[in-house]
Design an enzyme around this catalytic site. Structure first.
Site, PDB file in Angstrom:
ATOM      1  CG  ASP A   1      -1.831   1.213   1.308  1.00 54.44           C
ATOM      2  OD1 ASP A   1      -1.630   2.449   0.590  1.00 54.44           O
ATOM      3  OD2 ASP A   1      -2.522   1.368   2.055  1.00 54.44           O
ATOM      4  CG  HIS A   2       1.366   4.406  -3.441  1.00 55.90           C
ATOM      5  ND1 HIS A   2      -0.187   4.302  -3.750  1.00 55.90           N
ATOM      6  CD2 HIS A   2       0.531   5.741  -3.203  1.00 55.90           C
ATOM      7  CE1 HIS A   2      -0.993   4.915  -3.522  1.00 55.90           C
ATOM      8  NE2 HIS A   2       0.251   6.152  -3.000  1.00 55.90           N
TER       9      HIS A   2
ATOM     10  CG  HIS B   1      -4.407   4.388  -0.138  1.00 49.76           C
ATOM     11  ND1 HIS B   1      -3.250   3.743  -0.477  1.00 49.76           N
ATOM     12  CD2 HIS B   1      -4.824   4.790  -1.872  1.00 49.76           C
ATOM     13  CE1 HIS B   1      -3.591   3.237  -1.819  1.00 49.76           C
ATOM     14  NE2 HIS B   1      -3.784   4.402  -3.002  1.00 49.76           N
TER      15      HIS B   1
HETATM   16  C1  BG6 Z   1      -4.447   4.872  -5.848  1.00 54.55           C
HETATM   17  C2  BG6 Z   1      -5.150   5.152  -6.444  1.00 54.55           C
HETATM   18  O1  BG6 Z   1      -3.670   4.051  -5.369  1.00 54.55           O
HETATM   19  O2  BG6 Z   1      -3.739   5.877  -4.806  1.00 54.55           O
HETATM   20  C3  BG6 Z   1      -5.345   6.221  -7.066  1.00 54.55           C
HETATM   21  O3  BG6 Z   1      -5.279   4.056  -7.560  1.00 54.55           O
HETATM   22  C4  BG6 Z   1      -5.200   7.544  -6.464  1.00 54.55           C
HETATM   23  O4  BG6 Z   1      -6.750   6.738  -7.485  1.00 54.55           O
HETATM   24  C5  BG6 Z   1      -3.849   7.312  -6.253  1.00 54.55           C
HETATM   25  O5  BG6 Z   1      -4.769   8.490  -7.358  1.00 54.55           O
HETATM   26  C6  BG6 Z   1      -3.525   8.168  -4.225  1.00 54.55           C
HETATM   27  O6  BG6 Z   1      -2.272   8.330  -4.339  1.00 54.55           O
HETATM   28  P1  BG6 Z   1      -1.411   9.592  -3.814  1.00 54.55           P
HETATM   29  O7  BG6 Z   1      -0.341   8.833  -3.572  1.00 54.55           O
HETATM   30  O8  BG6 Z   1      -1.306  10.550  -4.700  1.00 54.55           O
HETATM   31  O9  BG6 Z   1      -2.070  10.526  -2.512  1.00 54.55           O
END
Ligand code: BG6
Length: 511
Positions: free
Chosen positions: A197-198, A260
């Site tokens: 989960d990034h 997230h």
């Molecule tokens: C991804 C989603 O996991 O996270 C995207 O699939 C979203 O739709 C993105 O835009 C948001 O990531 P960050 O790091 O830009 O908040």
């Protein structure tokens, strides 16, 4: 208090742990994630001397490249995208990149892949360690894992390790997540599976743990006695971009909430783990999800608002509505916005709602956790012009202005008794060297290479998250209301109404 310079020096002096030698195999290596995140993250690890010399990358995808042409393509794309990395380190990584063209369901291609991995391992002395990264559309996860197993690429021979990183989404509901897990577990064991989960790669998310459990002043008030409610927002200004096809099958609820936003909620609400080890941490995180009060079908309508953006204006530009985006059904009922009210049934949080919202094409890009404190128990100033105070708010800003602020009321100078909200603020950039760029994937890749699963989601966490939102998914299969909001706004009015019913309001913009 440490000066910013001292804090920065301490951060730099933190112990370093060089990753284990290995071959990183990227499935879907010709895609966006590789150019934008994975190769830049590896370059930054090389810059910071956290990658060993004994390291290689083998890319595998359907596009037709050779070792030479993939290196050229990655370098050109990185330049086009303005990827900001150290040139020398980039070159060192490029010398270690190899590529094989093949279809994900072609058993023969996996034999060739095994030979390619062996050759790279011999050339760079990586030994037998392998890390497989599934940077592909979720429909390929099961097939690739099966083929990896059949080709003997999951074996851990003579003390070597083999791990697999699986990108989100992990399933599209509870049943599919369970089925995918069963499929992967036929080949890999839980300690080999890294569900990424990034958000957990973001410094500010990791700092949440430090903030809560490395300081003693907030813990005594971190509960239902002092906290009125918690608001977690992940607002984006971008639309669905070129991902209409995927997004149509997901929508904001599946795309952002079980991964997230629940991750942010768990870190905010969890108890302190007894040790900083992967399972102790994840045991506490999953308890939060288990404690979420299940949505009763008849209350889903009151507890959730779905919205879809129409045309509007953002940064002075006219932008199209969701239904006019490429690869989107002109009659689409997919939500691009969702707001939820959740209750956590435990002694710390009973009666304190958690409001979560996320949306595309909103007025401002901001991801934050706002802890809104209760009003003072009685109003000393009741005979003055003040009838109600601006609540105290502690805001953990995840992005883009990383930092923490505390809002409280101060007396406006003068003879009367007037109050105005003021803020104490900590900004990351004031203390730590903001010029060092990261992609958010460095720590996660490095952790996989040293075998630390703390920041990765365990199977039970994935399941628990789907279980919480299943009543919403099921309800939304009915033609339930889909509120409209204009691109560039703060979302549908119905979401404001959700708060107003509780006599609360969303924190919009920097209020
Ligand atoms: C991804 C989603 O996991 O996270 C995207 O699939 C979203 O739709 C993105 O835009 C948001 O990531 P960050 O790091 O830009 O908040």
């Amino acid at each position: 208090m440490d000066s910013p310079a001292t804090a920065s020096a301490q951060a730099k002096a933190a112990p370093r742990h060089i990753a284990d030698p290995c071959v990183l195999v990227i499935f879907g290596a010709s895609g966006d994630l590789t150019t934008r995140k994975l190769i830049p993250a590896l370059t930054n690890l090389a810059r910071d001397q956290l990658l060993p010399e004994e390291f290689a990358v083998v890319g595998f995808a359907r596009s037709d490249f050779t070792d030479e042409t993939i290196r050229q393509r990655l370098t050109q794309d990185a330049e086009k995208l303005g990827v900001n990395v150290e040139r020398e380190a980039w070159k060192r990584i490029m010398q270690r990149v190899y590529y094989l063209c093949g279809a994900f369901d072609d058993a023969g291609a996996y034999q060739a892949l095994a030979a390619k991995i062996d050759a790279a391992a011999k050339k760079h002395g990586t030994g037998g360690n392998r890390l497989h990264y599934l940077a592909v559309a979720p429909r390929f996860f099961g097939e690739i894992v099966r083929q990896i197993g059949a080709a003997g690429l999951a074996r851990e021979d003579r003390g070597a390790w083999c791990r697999v990183i699986v990108e989100k989404p992990f399933g599209h509901d509870l049943d599919s997540a369970r089925a995918l897990d069963t499929e992967i577990k036929q080949i890999f064991n839980e300690p080999q599976i890294y569900r990424i989960d990034h958000y957990l790669g973001k410094e500010t998310v990791q700092n949440l743990l430090m903030f809560r459990f490395g300081n003693s002043i907030f813990e005594p008030i971190w509960n239902r006695q002092y906290i009125d409610h918690v608001q977690i927002t992940a607002a984006e200004t971008v639309g669905v971009e070129h991902r209409g096809g995927y997004y149509e099958t997901a929508g904001a609820l599946r795309d952002m909430i079980p991964s997230h936003l629940f991750q942010l909620m768990s870190l905010t609400a969890m108890e302190s783990p007894a040790r900083l080890d992967a399972d102790a941490m994840r045991d506490e995180e999953v308890k939060v999800l288990h404690a979420v009060q299940p949505f009763a079908p008849e209350h889903v309508v009151d507890a959730a608002v779905r919205g879809q953006y129409g045309a509007g204006t953002l940064a002075d530009e006219q932008v199209p509505g969701y239904r006019d985006e490429p690869a989107v059904d002109p009659q689409s009922r997919t939500e691009t916005y969702i707001a939820l009210k959740l209750m956590i049934d435990n002694w710390r949080w009973a009666g304190t709602p958690f409001y979560l919202r996320t949306g595309k094409r909103m007025a401002q890009r901001v991801t934050e956790i706002a802890i809104v404190f209760k009003q003072p128990p009685f109003l000393l100033f009741r005979d003055t012009a003040l009838s109600r105070f601006t609540p105290n708010e502690l805001v953990l800003n995840i992005q883009p202005d990383e930092g923490i602020s505390l809002r409280f009321g101060a007396k406006v100078p003068g003879t009367g008794m007037r109050q105005e909200a003021v803020k104490m603020e900590f900004c990351y950039n004031d203390y730590f060297d903001g010029s060092v760029t990261t992609t958010g994937y460095e720590r996660l890749l490095h952790d996989c290479m040293i075998g630390d699963q703390t920041l990765f989601r365990r199977a039970d966490m994935v399941e628990a998250a789907w279980r919480v939102i299943m009543p919403l998914i099921e309800a939304h299969q009915e033609p339930l209301t889909l509120a409209q909001y204009a691109a560039g706004s703060w979302g549908p009015q119905e979401a404001d109404e959700l708060m107003r019913r509780d006599e609360r309001y969303w924190r919009n913009s920097d209020s």
